[in-house]
Design a protein around this motif. Structure first.
Motif, PDB file in Angstrom:
ATOM      1  N   VAL A   1      34.821  33.343  45.330  1.00 28.27           N
ATOM      2  CA  VAL A   1      33.214  33.372  45.274  1.00 28.27           C
ATOM      3  C   VAL A   1      33.036  31.722  45.971  1.00 28.27           C
ATOM      4  N   GLN A   2      33.730  30.915  45.306  1.00 31.00           N
ATOM      5  CA  GLN A   2      33.549  29.465  46.074  1.00 31.00           C
ATOM      6  C   GLN A   2      33.544  29.242  47.333  1.00 31.00           C
ATOM      7  N   GLY A   3      34.708  30.086  47.899  1.00 32.51           N
ATOM      8  CA  GLY A   3      35.142  29.843  49.375  1.00 32.51           C
ATOM      9  C   GLY A   3      34.081  30.587  50.208  1.00 32.51           C
ATOM     10  N   GLU A   4      33.555  31.696  49.452  1.00 38.44           N
ATOM     11  CA  GLU A   4      32.693  32.586  50.468  1.00 38.44           C
ATOM     12  C   GLU A   4      31.121  31.742  50.550  1.00 38.44           C
ATOM     13  N   LEU A   5      30.868  30.904  49.479  1.00 37.63           N
ATOM     14  CA  LEU A   5      29.508  30.442  49.537  1.00 37.63           C
ATOM     15  C   LEU A   5      29.738  29.266  50.752  1.00 37.63           C
ATOM     16  N   LYS A   6      30.866  28.634  50.798  1.00 34.54           N
ATOM     17  CA  LYS A   6      31.125  27.509  51.599  1.00 34.54           C
ATOM     18  C   LYS A   6      31.491  28.177  53.170  1.00 34.54           C
ATOM     19  N   GLY A   7      31.439  29.413  53.345  1.00 33.40           N
ATOM     20  CA  GLY A   7      31.574  29.921  54.745  1.00 33.40           C
ATOM     21  C   GLY A   7      33.091  30.010  55.100  1.00 33.40           C
ATOM     22  N   TYR A   8      33.967  29.916  54.125  1.00 32.98           N
ATOM     23  CA  TYR A   8      35.521  29.985  54.395  1.00 32.98           C
ATOM     24  C   TYR A   8      35.888  31.407  54.445  1.00 32.98           C
ATOM     25  N   LEU A   9      35.114  32.392  53.569  1.00 28.04           N
ATOM     26  CA  LEU A   9      35.866  33.764  53.401  1.00 28.04           C
ATOM     27  C   LEU A   9      34.889  34.724  53.514  1.00 28.04           C
ATOM     28  N   ASN A  10      35.155  35.942  53.512  1.00 22.53           N
ATOM     29  CA  ASN A  10      34.200  36.978  53.768  1.00 22.53           C
ATOM     30  C   ASN A  10      34.653  38.184  52.928  1.00 22.53           C
ATOM     31  N   GLN A  11      34.299  38.332  51.864  1.00 25.08           N
ATOM     32  CA  GLN A  11      34.959  39.282  50.849  1.00 25.08           C
ATOM     33  C   GLN A  11      34.482  40.798  51.044  1.00 25.08           C
ATOM     34  N   ASN A  12      35.210  41.919  51.235  1.00 27.59           N
ATOM     35  CA  ASN A  12      34.776  43.234  51.192  1.00 27.59           C
ATOM     36  C   ASN A  12      34.241  43.685  49.874  1.00 27.59           C
ATOM     37  N   TRP A  13      33.166  43.593  49.752  1.00 24.80           N
ATOM     38  CA  TRP A  13      32.432  43.400  48.314  1.00 24.80           C
ATOM     39  C   TRP A  13      32.849  44.717  47.522  1.00 24.80           C
ATOM     40  N   HIS A  14      32.901  46.187  48.093  1.00 23.37           N
ATOM     41  CA  HIS A  14      33.074  47.274  47.556  1.00 23.37           C
ATOM     42  C   HIS A  14      34.470  47.567  47.145  1.00 23.37           C
ATOM     43  N   ARG A  15      35.572  47.033  47.888  1.00 25.55           N
ATOM     44  CA  ARG A  15      36.988  47.065  47.807  1.00 25.55           C
ATOM     45  C   ARG A  15      37.213  46.067  46.523  1.00 25.55           C
ATOM     46  N   VAL A  16      36.476  44.689  46.683  1.00 23.15           N
ATOM     47  CA  VAL A  16      36.762  44.026  45.662  1.00 23.15           C
ATOM     48  C   VAL A  16      36.339  44.725  44.049  1.00 23.15           C
ATOM     49  N   LEU A  17      35.155  45.153  44.251  1.00 29.58           N
ATOM     50  CA  LEU A  17      34.718  45.803  42.878  1.00 29.58           C
ATOM     51  C   LEU A  17      35.812  46.965  42.395  1.00 29.58           C
ATOM     52  N   CYS A  18      36.159  47.667  43.088  1.00 28.67           N
ATOM     53  CA  CYS A  18      37.188  48.756  42.821  1.00 28.67           C
ATOM     54  C   CYS A  18      38.656  48.145  42.327  1.00 28.67           C
ATOM     55  N   SER A  19      39.082  47.103  43.218  1.00 28.98           N
ATOM     56  CA  SER A  19      40.250  46.722  42.784  1.00 28.98           C
ATOM     57  C   SER A  19      40.257  45.683  41.764  1.00 28.98           C
ATOM     58  N   LYS A  20      39.173  44.926  41.291  1.00 31.34           N
ATOM     59  CA  LYS A  20      39.386  44.141  40.306  1.00 31.34           C
ATOM     60  C   LYS A  20      38.749  45.174  38.919  1.00 31.34           C
ATOM     61  N   ILE A  21      38.013  45.860  38.933  1.00 27.33           N
ATOM     62  CA  ILE A  21      37.804  46.811  37.817  1.00 27.33           C
ATOM     63  C   ILE A  21      39.248  47.403  37.492  1.00 27.33           C
ATOM     64  N   ILE A  22      39.606  48.336  38.219  1.00 31.75           N
ATOM     65  CA  ILE A  22      40.652  49.015  37.872  1.00 31.75           C
ATOM     66  C   ILE A  22      42.079  48.107  37.548  1.00 31.75           C
ATOM     67  N   GLY A  23      42.238  47.040  38.371  1.00 27.47           N
ATOM     68  CA  GLY A  23      43.562  46.169  38.142  1.00 27.47           C
ATOM     69  C   GLY A  23      43.201  45.423  36.775  1.00 27.47           C
ATOM     70  N   GLY A  24      41.922  44.710  36.547  1.00 23.85           N
ATOM     71  CA  GLY A  24      41.849  43.940  35.513  1.00 23.85           C
ATOM     72  C   GLY A  24      41.920  45.005  34.294  1.00 23.85           C
ATOM     73  N   THR A  25      41.568  46.111  34.179  1.00 22.53           N
ATOM     74  CA  THR A  25      41.625  46.979  33.061  1.00 22.53           C
ATOM     75  C   THR A  25      43.072  47.123  32.708  1.00 22.53           C
ATOM     76  N   LEU A  26      43.841  47.474  33.804  1.00 20.59           N
ATOM     77  CA  LEU A  26      45.128  47.893  33.801  1.00 20.59           C
ATOM     78  C   LEU A  26      46.103  46.731  33.082  1.00 20.59           C
ATOM     79  N   CYS A  27      45.592  45.668  33.549  1.00 16.98           N
ATOM     80  CA  CYS A  27      46.355  44.159  33.006  1.00 16.98           C
ATOM     81  C   CYS A  27      46.167  43.927  31.641  1.00 16.98           C
ATOM     82  N   ILE A  28      44.852  44.153  31.281  1.00 13.31           N
ATOM     83  CA  ILE A  28      44.746  44.238  29.643  1.00 13.31           C
ATOM     84  C   ILE A  28      45.382  45.152  29.079  1.00 13.31           C
TER      85      ILE A  28
END
Length: 408
Positions: free
Chosen positions: A93-120
């Motif tokens: 998030v910090q990198g994107e606000l500085k203009g260094y990154l450009n995240q694919n928002w819907h792919r991040v949402l999907c991967s983070k929710i599923i991946g984070g849940t499986l990790c816990i």
């Protein structure tokens, strides 16, 4: 050029629209953060139910290890598919606000929710706050893209989303505001402040409606620490500062070691290590699995021996560094607060036994240690102080919290 001209001609209109944008972001970021928080809470409950069922049944222990390997493979594939979803998500998030990154928002949402849940569910020692910050920011980015906002507005909205995510994760709206300004946006203006406050308060209200209007930590904290104990606070701050620097070095070393694993399936191999470790610890030391909320309650009761607290600290630190160093989608804030509570509990236990400190102040020193350890590691003292008094519901420790954070 037209957007810039309009902004210069009507800055008040820009500020007002930011408030409405903050409200919209707060609603959606709050809902996503609540969904994520509920998934993690239920995953952790299911984890300990599975451990209790399988620990006396060798066949089911073997089955559980197979399930852990499958979960590790799935999370590894998700991180290969969308690398921006790895880790806590705050640097992205910090990198994107500085203009260094450009995240694919819907792919991040999907991967983070599923991946984070499986990790816990697997038992990895990770928190929900970093992912919640990233999820909030990605929801905000998605809204900005759909409504065709300018790039400037999009970044403001992402700042709002980050604050809303943290507020919903910890029931801490003020900490969400300060974190967004202190760590994410790294700038202050009335427009940003008001819009982030709107988003954070909205997200916190939504979270409270589902999770309850209670602080995250509910152990009893005695009134303000007497002046005669301020020497203990300074000593604790020094210890926390040293241990915070040690934590950062160990975490970086862990990431460096995992970084040496190369190849096409490197992401999967990295993640299999903490998943298999979680399987082993699940049947030998289940206390260190997951977020570690139960450890804080155990230490706050004041019945643990000093050696036991120190042993749990070492093992929780080790497994947290392995979990986070692997690149698994999860945060470090909650685990480091747990580690801070163990340091505070160890110091208080020592002071009560050998230095004549009154045992009624053990909980106070646990609270102080969480704030000081957070500050020493994250270097965000104002956020740390506000976060802890919101998470504990104790407003009588402000002076001592400030002192320990400054020293740490």
């Amino acid at each position: 050029m037209k957007q810039m001209k309009s902004l210069l001609e009507n800055p008040h209109g820009f500020s007002v629209s930011l408030v409405f944008d903050g409200l919209l972001v707060g609603i959606f970021a709050g809902c996503i953060s609540v969904i994520y928080r509920l998934l993690l809470n239920n995953a952790e409950k299911l984890l300990f139910t599975i451990i209790a069922f399988t620990k006396t049944r060798p066949f089911w222990i073997a089955v559980w290890f197979i399930v852990l390997i499958v979960m590790g493979l799935i999370v590894g594939w998700l991180m290969s598919w969308e690398g921006m979803a790895s880790g806590s998500g705050i640097p992205q998030v910090q990198g994107e606000l500085k203009g260094y990154l450009n995240q694919n928002w819907h792919r991040v949402l999907c991967s983070k929710i599923i991946g984070g849940t499986l990790c816990i569910l697997g038992g990895l020692s990770l928190g929900r706050e970093g992912p919640s910050v990233q999820l909030g920011a990605m929801v905000a980015k998605g809204i900005a893209k759909i409504t065709k906002k300018s790039q400037t507005k999009e970044r403001y909205m992402m700042t709002c989303g980050a604050g809303a995510g943290l507020a919903a994760a910890f029931n801490a709206p003020l900490a969400g505001v300060m974190f967004s300004l202190e760590e994410i946006h790294k700038n202050f203006s009335v427009s940003v402040l008001i819009s982030v406050m709107t988003a954070s308060i909205t997200a916190d209200y939504i979270s409270a409606e589902f999770m309850g209007f209670r602080p995250v930590f509910q152990f009893e904290v005695t009134g303000a620490i007497p002046d005669s104990y301020y020497g203990h606070i300074i000593a604790l701050g020094i210890i926390l500062g040293i241990m915070g620097a040690f934590y950062n070095k160990v975490t970086l070393k862990s990431q460096e070691l995992f970084g040496k694993i190369k190849g096409k399936r490197s992401e999967t191999i990295k993640l299999l290590i903490p998943f298999l470790m979680a399987g082993f610890f699940g049947f030998t030391m289940p206390e260190i699995l997951g977020s570690g909320h139960n450890l804080v309650d155990m230490v706050a009761e004041g019945n643990m021996m000093l050696k036991g607290i120190l042993f749990l600290f070492v093992m929780k630190l080790f497994f947290s560094c392995v979990s986070f160093g692997s690149g698994a989608p999860g945060g470090i804030f909650f685990p480091l607060l747990v580690l801070g509570s163990l340091i505070g509990g160890a110091y208080a236990s020592f002071a009560v036994t050998y230095l004549g400190m009154d045992s009624q102040y053990i909980s106070n020193f646990i609270v102080l240690a969480m704030a000081g350890y957070f500050t020493a590691i994250v270097r965000a003292p104002i956020t740390g102080i506000i976060l802890i008094f919101e998470m504990t519901g104790s407003f009588s420790q402000m002076l001592s919290l400030s002192l320990v954070s400054i020293v740490a």
